[in-house]
Design a protein around this motif. Structure first.
Motif, short mmCIF file in Angstrom:
data_model
loop_
_atom_site.label_atom_id
_atom_site.label_comp_id
_atom_site.label_asym_id
_atom_site.label_seq_id
_atom_site.Cartn_x
_atom_site.Cartn_y
_atom_site.Cartn_z
N HIS A 71 62.22 -57.75 -14.71
CA HIS A 71 63.50 -58.42 -14.58
C HIS A 71 63.72 -59.21 -13.46
O HIS A 71 64.31 -60.46 -13.70
CB HIS A 71 64.53 -57.35 -14.89
CG HIS A 71 65.81 -57.71 -15.14
ND1 HIS A 71 66.83 -57.74 -13.96
CD2 HIS A 71 66.61 -58.15 -16.25
CE1 HIS A 71 68.17 -58.16 -14.52
NE2 HIS A 71 67.96 -58.48 -15.87
N LEU A 72 63.40 -58.79 -12.34
CA LEU A 72 63.63 -59.57 -11.09
C LEU A 72 62.76 -60.90 -11.11
O LEU A 72 63.37 -62.02 -10.66
CB LEU A 72 63.36 -58.59 -9.72
CG LEU A 72 63.90 -58.89 -8.34
CD1 LEU A 72 63.33 -60.22 -7.78
CD2 LEU A 72 65.60 -59.14 -8.58
N MET A 75 64.30 -63.29 -13.29
CA MET A 75 65.66 -64.10 -12.69
C MET A 75 65.50 -64.79 -11.52
O MET A 75 66.19 -65.57 -11.28
CB MET A 75 66.44 -62.42 -12.32
CG MET A 75 67.48 -62.76 -11.82
SD MET A 75 68.83 -61.25 -11.32
CE MET A 75 69.62 -60.99 -12.88
N HIS A 86 68.87 -65.53 -17.75
CA HIS A 86 70.32 -65.40 -17.64
C HIS A 86 70.86 -66.86 -17.46
O HIS A 86 70.49 -67.71 -17.11
CB HIS A 86 70.71 -64.53 -16.39
CG HIS A 86 70.20 -63.09 -16.37
ND1 HIS A 86 68.72 -62.89 -15.80
CD2 HIS A 86 70.58 -62.08 -16.66
CE1 HIS A 86 68.60 -61.83 -15.87
NE2 HIS A 86 69.55 -61.11 -16.44
N GLU A 172 66.64 -54.20 -4.96
CA GLU A 172 67.17 -55.76 -4.62
C GLU A 172 68.50 -55.19 -3.68
O GLU A 172 69.42 -54.79 -4.10
CB GLU A 172 67.51 -56.59 -5.51
CG GLU A 172 67.78 -57.90 -4.84
CD GLU A 172 68.19 -59.08 -5.81
OE1 GLU A 172 67.59 -60.39 -5.68
OE2 GLU A 172 68.75 -58.86 -6.94
N GLY A 261 69.67 -57.40 -9.14
CA GLY A 261 68.57 -57.94 -10.12
C GLY A 261 67.76 -56.93 -10.32
O GLY A 261 67.00 -57.28 -11.38
N HIS B 86 73.17 -64.44 -5.64
CA HIS B 86 72.03 -63.75 -6.31
C HIS B 86 71.80 -62.40 -6.32
O HIS B 86 71.31 -61.78 -7.29
CB HIS B 86 70.72 -64.53 -6.05
CG HIS B 86 69.98 -64.13 -4.92
ND1 HIS B 86 69.29 -62.88 -4.89
CD2 HIS B 86 69.90 -64.60 -3.72
CE1 HIS B 86 68.93 -62.70 -3.75
NE2 HIS B 86 69.14 -63.82 -2.82
N PRO B 89 74.24 -60.77 -9.55
CA PRO B 89 73.97 -61.67 -10.51
C PRO B 89 75.04 -61.68 -11.66
O PRO B 89 75.06 -62.89 -12.26
CB PRO B 89 72.52 -61.68 -11.05
CG PRO B 89 72.28 -60.19 -10.97
CD PRO B 89 73.05 -59.81 -9.63
#
Lengths: 336, 122
Positions: A71-72, A75, A86, A172, A261, B86, B89
């Protein structure tokens, strides 16, 4: 065989979902953060590069950690105003593919091809009171989802139920902005405590579904379209004053590990996105299986024929290929 | 891993193994290559709009400190004036103060177990 996805409150797979998530989080692969860093696409650097001391960087990550990493990395790949998962039209199809891969992992580990991801109908909980009081037994943050048998505590470190056994190793760090290898730890939540006190409501859900335009130029987080309302950068009606709506609002409302994230760390991430996918599916049944932008239009990686970012060899598909999860050749799932 | 009698079958790990091979094949190791700009503080947030055949460019710079220490993450100002970072998000509040309060919530007021795990391995 298409499986039947049901509400987390009624799904026969609810308990297996949480137990399976905890198992995946404790089942180590032979990959380490150093290995993952060597595999980060250049386009995702430096955000998706994992930081940590030598011991942490050589510690094996789990199957569950790989999902947060995937996912990160998606992103971290900018496509202009958005990224490969996204802030643009690809938001819905990318997460559809992401969810399906976990559903397939669950089917593999349970040796049961009828296993179906459950969804969380969060707008139903959005109709509950925010705070307890006379005559109020159940609030948004004490709804049945947050029982020990299901997701566990809605506030604080999750210590009970199957999710209490879940451990994460990649995070994150919001304070530093770094993707960090951390000592294995439990997840935490701060539902309703920080920023946004309430979940989306049925009215907001209906107003979102009433928008019959999937997306339009500039294909970003400023369009007044079904996709952007469901993703949650645009309110379903009125002025943008809260900072998050619908899907985004659920992330912010749950808070804790649902904020950065690496939010797939929390099993509730998957329940949220399964509900988002359910709403998209209902919208397509009413409005047709349309997607925009088409080939050659809009930002790269958001087009109908763009490859959806995958960490699997041969695992990438395009938005138009997965618009109908019941199509011959897919036969993935339906919603109950 | 089990809970009230529901447990993942012992052979699950072996069944899952082929999935890892697919990941290894898809993500071959490679060199560092050219990195993107890391957006850490040295760039402003740039908004550009064409209006009546004129190009408007708005560059926003912020200097943010927490307890006097510079906080050098890139904050983006969106076209509608909301702000975005970020690290969170899904959140674009109208106020940078609101956004920074959430940063403090996570960086300083998270449960000790969370902060300790982050400190331990840096």
């Amino acid at each position: 065989m298409a499986v039947l996805r049901q509400s987390i409150l009624t799904s026969p797979d609810a308990q297996r979902f949480f137990v399976g998530a905890a198992w995946l989080s404790n089942q180590l692969t032979d990959l380490t953060p150093n290995d993952l860093n060597a595999r980060v696409p250049n386009e995702a650097r430096p955000r998706a590069v994992i930081a940590g001391n030598p011991a942490a960087m050589s510690r094996q990550v789990s199957w569950w950690d790989l999902l947060a990493w995937w996912h990160l990395v998606a992103m971290a790949q900018s496509t202009g105003s958005g990224n490969r998962a996204h802030r643009g039209p690809v938001f819905l199809p990318w997460h559809r593919l992401f969810l399906r891969r976990l559903e397939e992992w669950m089917q593999i580990i349970w040796a049961d091809d009828t296993f179906a991801l459950p969804y969380w109908d969060w707008a139903a909980d959005g109709e509950l009171p925010i705070v307890a009081g006379p005559g109020v037994q159940v609030t948004q943050s004490s709804a049945p989802l947050w029982s020990d048998a299901l997701a566990g505590e809605s506030q604080g470190v999750v210590t009970t139920g199957p999710v209490g056994d879940l451990r994460i190793r990649l995070w994150e760090n919001i304070g530093t902005g770094a993707l960090q290898a951390v000592a294995p730890r439990r997840i935490f939540r701060e539902s309703g405590l920080r920023g946004l006190p309430m979940l989306p409501t049925r009215q907001e859900e209906q107003e979102t579904l009433d928008d019959d335009l999937y997306d339009e130029p500039e294909w970003d987080d400023d369009t007044v379209t079904f996709r952007n309302k469901l993703e949650g950068f645009e309110p379903s009606a009125g002025e943008a004053t809260r900072g998050a709506y619908m899907h985004n609002q659920v992330h912010v409302w749950v808070g804790g590990d649902m904020l950065p994230g690496t939010s797939p760390n929390d099993p509730v991430f998957w329940l949220n996105h399964c509900n988002v996918d359910r709403l998209w599916e209902g919208w397509m049944i009413d409005n047709g299986r349309q997607y925009a932008p088409g080939p050659g239009e809009g930002p790269p990686f958001h087009r109908s024929n763009s490859p959806l970012y995958s960490i699997f060899a041969g695992g990438s598909m395009t938005p138009v290929q997965i618009l109908d999860p019941t199509a011959p050749g897919l036969d993935w799932y339906t919603y109950g | 891993m089990s809970d009230e009698g529901v447990s993942v079958p012992e052979e699950a790990s072996a069944r899952l193994a082929p999935e890892l091979r697919k990941i290894r094949r898809a993500q071959p190791p490679h060199g560092k290559g050219t990195e993107q700009d890391d957006h850490r503080g040295h760039r402003g947030s740039v908004r550009t709009r064409r209006y009546r055949d004129h190009v408007i460019e708005i560059v926003a710079h912020y200097e943010i400190t927490i307890d006097g220490e510079p906080w050098n993450q890139h904050v983006q100002v969106m076209d509608d004036g909301t702000v975005h970072y970020h690290g969170m998000p899904q959140y674009s509040p109208p106020s940078l103060v609101d956004l920074m309060e959430r940063v403090v919530d996570m960086a300083y007021a998270a449960p000790e177990e969370v902060l300790e795990a982050a400190r331990k391995d840096m």
